[in-house]
Motif scaffolding. Sequence first.
Motif, mmCIF file in Angstrom:
data_model
loop_
_atom_site.group_PDB
_atom_site.id
_atom_site.type_symbol
_atom_site.label_atom_id
_atom_site.label_comp_id
_atom_site.label_asym_id
_atom_site.label_seq_id
_atom_site.Cartn_x
_atom_site.Cartn_y
_atom_site.Cartn_z
ATOM 1 N N LYS A 175 0.913 -1.399 0.035
ATOM 2 C CA LYS A 175 -0.001 -0.077 0.060
ATOM 3 C C LYS A 175 1.005 1.298 0.189
ATOM 4 O O LYS A 175 0.454 2.297 -0.309
ATOM 5 N N LEU A 176 2.161 1.014 0.532
ATOM 6 C CA LEU A 176 3.120 2.192 0.474
ATOM 7 C C LEU A 176 4.065 2.174 -0.525
ATOM 8 O O LEU A 176 4.859 3.122 -0.440
ATOM 9 N N GLY A 177 4.001 1.271 -1.446
ATOM 10 C CA GLY A 177 4.893 0.973 -2.554
ATOM 11 C C GLY A 177 6.133 0.175 -2.354
ATOM 12 O O GLY A 177 6.945 0.324 -3.009
ATOM 13 N N LEU A 178 5.899 -0.448 -1.087
ATOM 14 C CA LEU A 178 6.984 -1.210 -0.663
ATOM 15 C C LEU A 178 6.765 -2.534 -0.746
ATOM 16 O O LEU A 178 5.775 -3.058 -1.218
ATOM 17 N N ILE A 179 7.501 -3.593 -0.428
ATOM 18 C CA ILE A 179 7.219 -5.138 -0.168
ATOM 19 C C ILE A 179 7.810 -5.601 1.189
ATOM 20 O O ILE A 179 8.607 -5.027 1.742
ATOM 21 N N PRO A 180 6.944 -6.588 1.655
ATOM 22 C CA PRO A 180 7.696 -7.261 2.928
ATOM 23 C C PRO A 180 8.905 -8.070 2.556
ATOM 24 O O PRO A 180 8.834 -9.346 2.624
ATOM 25 N N ALA A 181 10.223 -7.284 2.229
ATOM 26 C CA ALA A 181 11.157 -8.262 1.746
ATOM 27 C C ALA A 181 11.926 -8.851 2.951
ATOM 28 O O ALA A 181 12.187 -10.011 2.999
ATOM 29 N N THR A 182 12.417 -8.027 3.750
ATOM 30 C CA THR A 182 13.529 -8.464 4.807
ATOM 31 C C THR A 182 12.762 -9.538 5.903
ATOM 32 O O THR A 182 13.357 -10.323 6.307
ATOM 33 N N ILE A 183 11.553 -9.332 6.023
ATOM 34 C CA ILE A 183 10.810 -10.000 6.997
ATOM 35 C C ILE A 183 10.396 -11.474 6.067
ATOM 36 O O ILE A 183 9.928 -12.338 6.810
ATOM 37 N N GLY A 184 10.268 -11.113 4.725
ATOM 38 C CA GLY A 184 9.702 -12.060 3.955
ATOM 39 C C GLY A 184 10.263 -13.547 4.370
ATOM 40 O O GLY A 184 9.441 -14.629 4.115
#
Length: 259
Positions: A138-147
């Motif tokens: 929603k903020l233009g980010l992705i759940p990368a590091t926690i992914g």
Amino acid sequence: MFETITLITDKRGVATLTLNRPEKHNAMSGQMIDELTQAAAGLDADAAVRVVVITGQGRSFCAGGDLAWMKAQMAADSAPRAAEARKLADMLGALNALSKPLIARVQGAAFGGGVGLCCVSDKVFAVNTAMFGLTETKLGLIPATIGPYVVARMGGGNARQVFMSSRPFDAVDAQRLGIVSNLTTAQDLDAELELEIIAYLKCAPAAVAEAKAMVLSLGGAPTKTTIDASIKALVTRWEHPEANQGIIAFFDKTAPPWE
């Protein structure tokens, strides 16, 4: 010693690690990430600690990453961005590999990095009114590091249900997806948690540590390659125009261009 967290250990060796930014819904700032990493190292080295409980002060467990911290990444170059992402990855890795049982006491909402903290815990006790979400897109980010930790916990099929839409989900869905182990009422949360703590305290400490290490070695922990890829993905996403647009829109309380 700490400013954004508190750490108290009782005479039984039960340590309670509390995220202590209630006015910010315990969002993780750079300082909190550093302090959690430091606390994890101390807890791991302390032979007197038998069980660790992680919880939040106030109404929320953890609202994810601090938006001011994220905004600072927008203004940084690639190297500082990568360093900050590495700090977050190292903190999650330290908690995930903790040689003591780690129990999450989720007394309120858990979003983004808060879901990540749940997924590096061995068991998660949550109140049945808690809400969860991976709201980064929603903020233009992705759940990368926690992914890597979230997918290890939920499995790929479940992750695909919640990784992309940013739609919040309730505690029942969180249990179905594998994030939450036990659901309880707010009134019964501590009593239910205590039963789990007592069970661990009846076990041989070294055997518990070795059993956890074995689980991690058999596929319960993300690899270095996966972690490095998640850091690269986050840095790349921070550099995408959508991320800047999303963060600015959030602070300006306006709609981003994709809405």
